[in-house]
Design an enzyme around this catalytic site. Structure first.
Site, PDB file in Angstrom:
ATOM      1  N   ALA A 251       0.807  -1.224   0.000  1.00 42.75           N
ATOM      2  CA  ALA A 251       0.000   0.000   0.000  1.00 42.75           C
ATOM      3  C   ALA A 251       0.840   1.273   0.000  1.00 42.75           C
ATOM      4  CB  ALA A 251      -0.931   0.004   1.212  1.00 42.75           C
TER       5      ALA A 251
ATOM      6  N   TYR B 282       7.059 -13.972 -13.673  1.00 42.92           N
ATOM      7  CA  TYR B 282       5.974 -13.093 -13.218  1.00 42.92           C
ATOM      8  C   TYR B 282       4.635 -13.632 -13.720  1.00 42.92           C
ATOM      9  CZ  TYR B 282       3.440  -8.653 -12.527  1.00 42.92           C
ATOM     10  OH  TYR B 282       2.546  -7.681 -12.147  1.00 42.92           O
TER      11      TYR B 282
ATOM     12  N   ILE C 202       0.203  -0.130 -16.544  1.00 35.40           N
ATOM     13  CA  ILE C 202      -0.174   0.925 -15.603  1.00 35.40           C
ATOM     14  C   ILE C 202       1.056   1.779 -15.315  1.00 35.40           C
ATOM     15  CG2 ILE C 202      -1.192   1.451 -13.366  1.00 35.40           C
ATOM     16  CD1 ILE C 202      -3.076  -0.104 -15.222  1.00 35.40           C
TER      17      ILE C 202
END
Length: 258
Positions: free
Chosen positions: A13, A154, A187
């Site tokens: 976070a 990944y 992103i």
């Protein structure tokens, strides 16, 4: 506010997608347990949550360590007494050809990106089963649906996250707990800054060109933002998504459509 007074644990976070999810859920009325291996980053996210009038709890955690995960749950229960939402967002990537991968590098990515999802979900599921309610969101990736060169390990981890999501969704459904995955594409985060640098070197391109080439494959002709992902997570943990479980939702601008 759709999520007034809910309690959410969010891993990874401290920046990027995890930070955006934390802030979005706080705006929806949620108190946030801000978890990250980088405590300084986590504290910066915590300060932003405080300005929104919500109660944060900041925890340094390595999600690949069961002891850390157990402490995360214990501290959360001590402060808040319940856990309504878990967002398994913590993740890392190492970009290189598989023939150059060291065993330790392979293990590190699998431990954080897949084992971490298992450990956190297991620990929190025990609480949610007793509550007979809860929402678990696992952040997978477009690489969890479509393998890409130099991202093989990944992709292996993120494919695994989707399979784990489906199995766990079936196990927890009798307790009114939903489990869904979100699959971001390209992103604009620091992880993609790193990926672009490594890919550009591997492909013999100037820095920044690998990222531009990826954008060319996106029908909406742009990279995504962390806020694009956060909006989908906010929906999935809301009452509006109570009849959705076991899904893997693409947030890719149309790059992946299955």
């Amino acid at each position: 506010m759709r999520l007034n007074n809910k309690i959410a644990i969010i891993t990874g976070a401290g920046r990027g997608i995890g930070e955006a999810i934390s802030i979005r859920l706080a705006k929806e009325g949620t108190d946030i347990v801000v978890c990250d291996i980088d405590f300084d980053n986590a504290e910066r996210t915590t300060e932003k949550i405080k300005t929104l009038g919500r109660q944060p709890l900041t925890i340094k955690i390595d999600v690949s360590k069961s002891k850390d995960v157990g402490e995360m749950v214990n501290l959360t229960m001590k402060k808040f007494g319940r856990i309504d939402i878990l967002v398994n967002n913590a993740g890392i990537a190492i970009v290189k050809p598989i023939v150059e991968f060291e065993e330790e590098e392979w293990d590190k990515v699998i431990d954080v990106d897949l084992k971490g999802v298992f450990l956190c979900s297991k620990a929190v599921a025990k609480i949610m089963i007793n509550q007979k309610s809860g929402k678990i969101i696992n952040i997978s990736s477009s690489s969890g649906k479509m393998g890409t060169e130099f991202f093989a390990n990944y992709a292996a981890a993120k494919f695994g996250v989707i399979g784990f999501t489906q199995g766990l969704a079936k196990e927890l459904a009798p307790y009114k707990i939903t489990v869904n995955a979100v699959c971001p594409g390209i992103i604009g985060t620091k992880m993609w800054d790193y990926a672009d640098e490594e890919l550009s070197k591997r492909l013999g391109l100037p820095k920044g060109e690998a990222f531009k080439k990826q954008i060319q494959n996106i029908p909406l002709s742009r990279s995504g933002t962390p806020e694009d992902v956060a909006g989908i997570v906010a929906f999935l943990v809301s009452p509006e998504a109570d009849y959705m479980t076991g899904q893997a939702i693409n947030v890719t601008g149309g790059m992946v459509m299955h």
